[in-house]
Each structure stands twice: as structure tokens, then as C-alpha cells.
Design a protein around this motif. Structure first.
Motif, PDB file in Angstrom:
ATOM      1  N   ARG A   1       0.817  -1.217   0.000  1.00 21.91           N
ATOM      2  CA  ARG A   1       0.000   0.000   0.000  1.00 21.91           C
ATOM      3  C   ARG A   1       0.850   1.266   0.000  1.00 21.91           C
ATOM      4  NH1 ARG A   1      -5.343   0.080   1.648  1.00 21.91           N
ATOM      5  NH2 ARG A   1      -6.414  -1.721   0.784  1.00 21.91           N
ATOM      6  N   HIS A   2       2.054   1.176   0.538  1.00 18.64           N
ATOM      7  CA  HIS A   2       2.888   2.376   0.612  1.00 18.64           C
ATOM      8  C   HIS A   2       4.354   1.980   0.707  1.00 18.64           C
ATOM      9  CE1 HIS A   2       4.513   6.242   1.800  1.00 18.64           C
ATOM     10  NE2 HIS A   2       5.051   5.664   2.856  1.00 18.64           N
ATOM     11  N   SER A   3       5.209   2.782   0.088  1.00 18.65           N
ATOM     12  CA  SER A   3       6.646   2.599   0.201  1.00 18.65           C
ATOM     13  C   SER A   3       7.287   3.960   0.390  1.00 18.65           C
ATOM     14  CB  SER A   3       7.216   1.933  -1.061  1.00 18.65           C
ATOM     15  OG  SER A   3       8.634   1.886  -1.006  1.00 18.65           O
ATOM     16  N   SER A   4       8.289   4.011   1.275  1.00 22.66           N
ATOM     17  CA  SER A   4       8.973   5.284   1.531  1.00 22.66           C
ATOM     18  C   SER A   4      10.069   5.562   0.510  1.00 22.66           C
ATOM     19  CB  SER A   4       9.581   5.282   2.940  1.00 22.66           C
ATOM     20  OG  SER A   4      10.613   4.309   3.040  1.00 22.66           O
ATOM     21  N   PHE A   5      10.318   4.619  -0.396  1.00 19.68           N
ATOM     22  CA  PHE A   5      11.352   4.828  -1.402  1.00 19.68           C
ATOM     23  C   PHE A   5      10.993   6.007  -2.311  1.00 19.68           C
ATOM     24  CE2 PHE A   5      12.889   0.137  -1.478  1.00 19.68           C
ATOM     25  CZ  PHE A   5      13.651   0.385  -0.351  1.00 19.68           C
ATOM     26  N   HIS A   6      12.005   6.666  -2.819  1.00 16.25           N
ATOM     27  CA  HIS A   6      11.795   7.753  -3.769  1.00 16.25           C
ATOM     28  C   HIS A   6      11.105   7.187  -5.014  1.00 16.25           C
ATOM     29  CE1 HIS A   6      12.687  10.965  -6.630  1.00 16.25           C
ATOM     30  NE2 HIS A   6      12.914  11.747  -5.567  1.00 16.25           N
ATOM     31  N   PRO A   7      10.136   7.921  -5.597  1.00 17.95           N
ATOM     32  CA  PRO A   7       9.428   7.426  -6.784  1.00 17.95           C
ATOM     33  C   PRO A   7      10.361   6.975  -7.903  1.00 17.95           C
ATOM     34  CG  PRO A   7       8.352   9.393  -5.949  1.00 17.95           C
ATOM     35  CD  PRO A   7       9.596   9.224  -5.142  1.00 17.95           C
TER      36      PRO A   7
END
Length: 416
Positions: A166-172
Motif C-alpha cells: 500500500r505504501h513505500s517510503s522509497f523515492h518514486p
């Protein structure tokens, strides 16, 4: 422990008010600040008043100067003392700043540990600050990112037994590169939890699991052998050497898993703190879901209230109108619902269109339901009309009227 009885919830809410304000402020002053009738506040204190609606609880939170979360907790039955303890414990901004300023005098290992613990404390504080389930993980992940954590949020579908990202903190840009390497769309990628032993162990044990090598998890998730050869490349690309899988439960089931790492700076020595972190995130998610459920229920009831073709009204114990729907205001010849608020219901004779029948019904029961009484009521300008009224008057334990709700319609045309 959570109080379930409405009377206990009322008394619990009053205790929370007192814990926040102290004993110096009088009940009359509390009622004035809250915009509540003093009699209703006394009934709340004794446990003979219904728990206020969300809008009134929001007003109370503003009056107390606290986040609405704490008021909702107390109103839903969490012991006032516990809620107040959480409130005071979470007011730790000054303490955190003191910890930050003290970092300079600590040995490197101590300094690193304090930084990790501070990150977890701040993340939990962010979780407590939101009552939106969808935002909770996003805010936690963003807070951890400030302390060099990278996080991914997996949600579990109980029916299919699959997990999704649902979510990742990695840069797009980094996510785009990962998708290009694997040929997968991370937003649509699903995998069966049963196929991933590490995930399955987290779900079954409901305890955090520490992996010193994140590639183990990647190998399990990317079951296709053709994709596995990219794992090493992804590992170098993402620069994460370890991962902690933190389960988040709600309504007795694991709703999601927060996978987080810190560039090789986490170890199994942090697992006691991670278990506490898991419990507090679960508590926050549970409360956010409860708040959403109550909010959705109120919105559905409000929509029904607003669109009913019959007039619907509610009065307080003194007989003054608290709310009325648009159809009711229209029948009474008012410009809108707000024009009726605060006016005595007796002005319109809706509770006594046929006084003899009403008196007979009232004598039957203290919790009085008067059904389909037909008689003459009055519009705002004094014009009489034939009304069909059904209403219920509720009484407190002392025998005094506490509220009245009713439905009415104009049947003048039918009579003709």
C-alpha cells in the motif's frame, strides 16, 4: 478494559474532563465553555445522560485543548485515567528535544540507540494524532523516514489470504527503477501470505520478526526463479541490509505489516521496543477504525435524517428543539432547520395535538412512546394544521424528562 455500559461511559467521560481541567473549574463553567445545559452536564456526571454525539465531542476536545482522539477514547469507554496517562505521556516534544540535545554527550552506540527509540516514539505519536486509517501508516512511515528508516506497508486481505503493497517510503524514481528491473507493477503486485514463510510466521505469532538479510524476504516474495536473479541487484539498489516485520492488528486479526529497516543499523536487540511499537500501532489503528465506523454511521443517519419526507425533531429535557430536518422546518413554515433550534416545541403544539390521548399514553410508561396521535398543531405564523405525530419521551433515573424525539406530518389535505 473498556466500559460498555452507556452510564459508565458517561461517568468515565466526566472523569476525563476533570482530570484535564482539575477541580478548580466548576460544573457551571464547564457547561458554559462546552455550550451545554448545566442540567445535562450533571446528568452526564451521574451517568443518566446519553454519550454526546461526535460533533459535541469535537466541541469538547476544542474546549479542553486536546486532540479529538483522547475525547473519543474516553467517550467510547477506555478508562479516563489510562487516556489521561497516554495524553500526558505523548506530550513529550520537550523531552524529545532534550534527548536530541543530549546526543552530543553520549557514546556512539548509546547515541544511535537513543536515535532509534526517539524515531519509534515520534512515529507512535504521529499514529495517535490521526483518526484516519488510510493516513496512519503513511504518517508513521514519513516520520520514520526522518530518522533514516525505509518502510513498506503491506495490507492483508483476509478473504483471499493475499498481501498487497500500500505504501513505500522509497523515492518514486527508485520505485520506477525497481519496477523496470522486475517487470512488476508494485501498486498491483499481490502475493499469497501462505507462500511466504516469514510473513506467515508474523501473522500467526502476531509478533515482530527480525531478518538480518532483507534478501531472504525478497526471495520468498518473488517466487518466480526468473525474478530471483534480480534480487541481488535490487538489494544493492535499495541499500537495505536488514528488515523488521511489524504486525499491526485490528478487530482480532492482523490487518497489515510494516516492514522497516535502517541501512544495517537495526538488530534483534531492538525487538522488545519493536513489540511495544507493534502494540501501540495496533491500538491506534483499532481506534481509527472505530472512529471511522462511528463517523460513517452518523453520516448515514444524517443523510437519512436530511432526506426523509416526514418531519423529524429532537428536543432536550427542557422541551427546546435541538434539531429538526428540512421537511419538518418546511411543514412548520420556517425558513430552514436552523430557525427552529432553541425554540420551545410547545410553540407548535406538536407534543399535544390531542392532549387527552397524550395524557393517557404518558401514564402507561415512563419511557413514553406516543404513536399516531392526530390533532391540531400550529405553524410558525400561528396557522393551524392537522398533524399526525409519533414521539417518544425519555426519562432519567430521577424521573425527569431527558429528551424527546418525534416524527410528524401534515395530513390536512387527507382530511379534506
Amino acid at each position: 478494559m473498556r466500559y460498555r455500559d452507556p452510564s459508565d461511559q458517561c461517568r468515565n467521560l466526566y472523569r476525563f474532563i476533570r482530570l484535564v481541567l482539575g477541580d478548580e473549574v466548576s460544573d457551571r463553567e464547564i457547561a458554559r465553555r462546552w455550550g451545554m445545559d448545566e442540567k445535562n452536564l450533571r446528568e452526564l456526571k451521574k451517568g443518566v445522560h446519553v454519550v454526546p454525539k461526535l460533533s459535541r465531542l469535537a466541541d469538547l476536545a476544542d474546549m479542553l485543548g486536546v486532540h479529538r482522539y483522547y475525547v473519543l477514547e474516553a467517550a467510547s469507554g477506555v478508562p479516563a485515567e489510562k487516556v489521561y496517562e497516554i495524553l500526558t505521556r505523548n506530550l513529550l516534544e520537550d523531552q524529545l528535544r532534550a534527548v536530541d540535545s543530549a546526543f552530543g554527550g553520549l557514546p556512539p552506540l548509546e547515541k544511535e540507540r537513543e536515535r532509534v527509540l526517539t524515531a519509534l516514539q515520534r512515529a507512535v505519536l504521529e499514529a495517535y494524532r490521526t483518526l484516519e486509517p488510510e493516513e496512519l501508516f503513511l504518517r508513521v512511515s514519513r516520520e520514520l523516514k526522518k530518522f533514516e528508516f525505509e518502510s513498506h506497508v503491506f495490507f492483508l486481505d483476509q478473504e483471499s489470504g493475499c498481501a498487497t503493497i500500500r505504501h513505500s517510503s522509497f523515492h518514486p524514481r527508485l520505485l520506477h527503477m525497481a519496477e523496470a528491473v522486475t517487470g512488476l507493477s508494485l501498486g498491483q503486485f499481490r502475493f499469497p501470505v501462505e507462500r511466504v514463510p516469514t510473513f506467515r510466521s508474523v501473522v500467526e505469532a502476531r509478533r515482530p520478526v527480525y531478518l538480518p538479510d532483507a534478501s531472504v524476504l525478497l526471495y520468498e516474495i518473488l517466487a518466480d526463479r526468473q525474478l530471483r536473479r534480480f534480487v541481488d541487484r535490487m538489494k544493492r539498489l535499495f541499500r537495505i541490509l536488514e528488515v523488521v516485520l511489524v504486525p499491526v492488528t485490528a478487530r482480532g486479526q492482523v490487518a497489515g505489516v510494516l516492514a522497516t529497516g535502517r541501512h544495517g543499523k537495526l538488530s534483534d536487540a531492538y525487538m522488545p521496543e519493536m513489540r511495544s511499537f507493534s502494540e501501540q500501532l495496533s491500538c491506534s489503528l483499532e481506534n481509527a477504525l472505530l472512529f471511522k465506523q462511528v463517523k460513517d454511521s452518523e453520516e448515514r443517519l444524517r443523510s437519512l435524517f436530511e432526506h426523509l419526507p416526514e418531519g423529524v425533531f429532537e428536543c432536550d429535557g427542557s422541551g427546546r428543539i435541538v434539531q429538526i430536518n428540512p421537511a419538518g422546518a418546511d411543514v412548520l413554515g420556517l425558513a430552514g432547520p436552523e430557525a427552529a433550534v432553541g425554540r420551545p416545541i410547545d410553540t407548535f403544539q406538536l407534543l399535544s395535538p390531542n392532549a387527552r390521548v397524550v395524557r393517557k399514553e404518558v401514564r402507561k410508561s415512563r419511557d413514553t412512546l406516543v404513536q399516531n396521535v392526530v390533532g391540531v398543531a400550529l405553524k410558525a405564523d400561528g396557522t393551524p394544521f392537522l398533524a399526525d405525530v409519533t414521539f417518544r419521551t425519555r426519562f432519567d433515573r430521577a424521573g425527569a424528562a431527558s429528551s424527546t424525539e418525534g416524527v410528524f406530518r401534515d395530513i390536512s389535505q387527507r382530511a379534506v
